[in-house]
Design a protein around this motif. Sequence first.
Motif, short mmCIF file in Angstrom:
data_model
loop_
_atom_site.label_atom_id
_atom_site.label_comp_id
_atom_site.label_asym_id
_atom_site.label_seq_id
_atom_site.Cartn_x
_atom_site.Cartn_y
_atom_site.Cartn_z
N GLY A 346 0.84 -1.18 0.00
CA GLY A 346 0.00 0.00 0.00
C GLY A 346 0.87 1.23 0.00
O GLY A 346 1.93 1.23 0.63
N TRP A 347 0.48 2.23 -0.75
CA TRP A 347 1.27 3.46 -0.75
C TRP A 347 0.43 4.63 -1.23
O TRP A 347 -0.67 4.47 -1.74
CB TRP A 347 2.54 3.32 -1.61
N GLU A 348 1.00 5.79 -1.04
CA GLU A 348 0.41 7.02 -1.55
C GLU A 348 1.34 7.62 -2.58
O GLU A 348 2.55 7.39 -2.54
CB GLU A 348 0.15 7.99 -0.39
N GLU A 349 0.79 8.36 -3.51
CA GLU A 349 1.58 8.88 -4.63
C GLU A 349 2.76 9.71 -4.12
O GLU A 349 2.60 10.59 -3.28
CB GLU A 349 0.69 9.74 -5.53
N SER A 413 -4.52 9.57 0.60
CA SER A 413 -4.97 8.78 -0.56
C SER A 413 -4.32 7.40 -0.58
O SER A 413 -3.80 6.95 -1.61
CB SER A 413 -4.65 9.51 -1.86
N LEU A 414 -4.34 6.69 0.54
CA LEU A 414 -3.75 5.36 0.61
C LEU A 414 -4.54 4.38 -0.24
O LEU A 414 -5.77 4.38 -0.24
CB LEU A 414 -3.74 4.88 2.07
N GLU A 415 -3.82 3.51 -0.97
CA GLU A 415 -4.44 2.47 -1.77
C GLU A 415 -3.59 1.21 -1.71
O GLU A 415 -2.37 1.29 -1.56
CB GLU A 415 -4.63 2.92 -3.22
N LEU A 416 -4.25 0.05 -1.81
CA LEU A 416 -3.55 -1.24 -1.89
C LEU A 416 -3.37 -1.61 -3.35
O LEU A 416 -4.31 -1.48 -4.15
CB LEU A 416 -4.33 -2.33 -1.17
N VAL A 417 -2.17 -2.12 -3.69
CA VAL A 417 -1.86 -2.50 -5.08
C VAL A 417 -1.24 -3.89 -5.06
O VAL A 417 -0.29 -4.14 -4.32
CB VAL A 417 -0.88 -1.50 -5.73
N ASP A 418 -1.76 -4.80 -5.91
CA ASP A 418 -1.19 -6.15 -5.96
C ASP A 418 -0.24 -6.30 -7.13
O ASP A 418 0.01 -5.34 -7.88
CB ASP A 418 -2.30 -7.21 -5.99
N GLY A 419 0.30 -7.50 -7.31
CA GLY A 419 1.29 -7.74 -8.36
C GLY A 419 0.75 -7.62 -9.76
O GLY A 419 1.52 -7.44 -10.71
N LYS A 425 -8.75 1.58 -3.70
CA LYS A 425 -8.50 2.97 -3.33
C LYS A 425 -9.44 3.42 -2.20
O LYS A 425 -10.38 2.74 -1.84
CB LYS A 425 -8.69 3.87 -4.55
N GLY A 426 -9.17 4.63 -1.71
CA GLY A 426 -10.04 5.25 -0.72
C GLY A 426 -10.01 4.61 0.64
O GLY A 426 -11.05 4.52 1.31
N PRO A 432 -5.30 13.57 4.96
CA PRO A 432 -4.00 13.38 5.61
C PRO A 432 -4.14 13.35 7.13
O PRO A 432 -5.01 14.00 7.71
CB PRO A 432 -3.21 14.62 5.17
N GLY A 433 -3.25 12.56 7.76
CA GLY A 433 -3.27 12.47 9.21
C GLY A 433 -2.86 11.12 9.71
O GLY A 433 -2.28 10.30 8.98
#
Length: 476
Positions: A346-349, A413-419, A425-426, A432-433
Amino acid sequence: MPKRSRVLWAAAALTAVAPALYSRVVSLLSGDDGSRSYVTMSSGSCLGWDIYDQISPWAYLIKALPLFSYGGAPLIVLGFAGWCLSLRSGRAGLGGIIGRWVALVLLVLNLPDFLLPALDAALGPACTEIWGPPELLSRQFAWRLYDFLPPILVLLAVRAPRRPYVRRGPLARTTAAVLVVTAVVLVPAASASPGRVSTKRELDCAGFGDGTVKGLSETDKRFLCAVRGYDRPYESGVEGWDEVSDQDVLAQGRHLCALATRHGGDIHARAVQEAPQASLANMLAGLCPAVTRAQQAEAGRQQAEEDAYVAQKERACAAHPRHRPKIRPVRQRRATLWTEFWTIDGWEEGYEGDPPDLVEELVGSGRGTLAIWAADEAGHACVTVESYTRRPPLETRGWEEVVEVGYESPTGSLELVDGDGTRLKGLTTRGPGSYRVRVHLRGRELVTQVIDAPDGAVELLVQVFPGTAKKPVVHK
């Protein structure tokens, strides 16, 4: 006993022994025995060389006999003696048979050394190189033609005189024509300078250049670019073809294309892989329509197989009961997520990077980054993500592991992304916080202990909610 025949017999013997005597004299005068060795490397299989490789051991054994030393001069002398005795006894026909057999034996022994290199020279440069450098092959053709002189002189010596001119039959005329044309065409070709080798700029490879080369289609240019590695900045071309002329590369490519077409466009067919030009096979798609169609069909088959595999796993995940949260989340999403390296990230831009260390080998966090264990090295997990505006009640029943960590969201804007690039999203609800991420897991033991674990064995419930605590908590 005709004088003409005696002269021809003598000429045949002298012609046969002359190269050996010349080499002996040169060796004595210079101290150089004239021997040279060449090491050649080739890939694939060449017809002429393969035949030569099979028969050469037997030919060497025969040529090593004293009767065939000095170019066959002892055999010629023995044949001359038999011819003389036959004439003295009044059996001229027997003398002719003896002479023709002598000539036939010499021709049979010498023909392979000429015809087999000529055959490979006709197949192309990849096969020609097996026989050594061009200058060596050119000399070999010349010496092999010379080797035909003694048996021809023997045939002339025993030829019965005929008053009228007798036109030779079609077989004799055709054989003579083939030998003459082969000598005229192949011998100069073996030592001729190579044809045009177009540059990357001339071929306009990868759109860089002026494309000034003439007489080539766009398909031809793309094939040459691929073979020479001009279309791949950091890769070399196909080994052994970088100095071969454009026309020879294209000719060999088309020959290999025809061979692949006869096998349904399959470049992995045995006949294609054993061809002298086999190293060009991986570059054929742009030049050979049959190969293009076969590769497109194979790509479609593989894609359909992969889609069916993914659909099967997704059905297994969809069959799990949907999670019923204790309080209503802002968002709840389910997905089958894939991984090649144990975790779902998971990451943010702007904060993509190395995943953080995991707490209890389950979940880890950093500023703008998140990592969750999902599979034993490679596999899939059935994931449910829930986003809250306040802390949800703790649930441990039915779960094997439950770990909660703090997470700092710099952009909200954290989102999980797989391989495979699937994104959830969301996850953060208040921008932020500071947040807490609680991860529930079951199925880890099953996939780590069983080689072929059932589909959908790993289930994850990820809950994200506001919270200022930083310390991780292991609930189970």
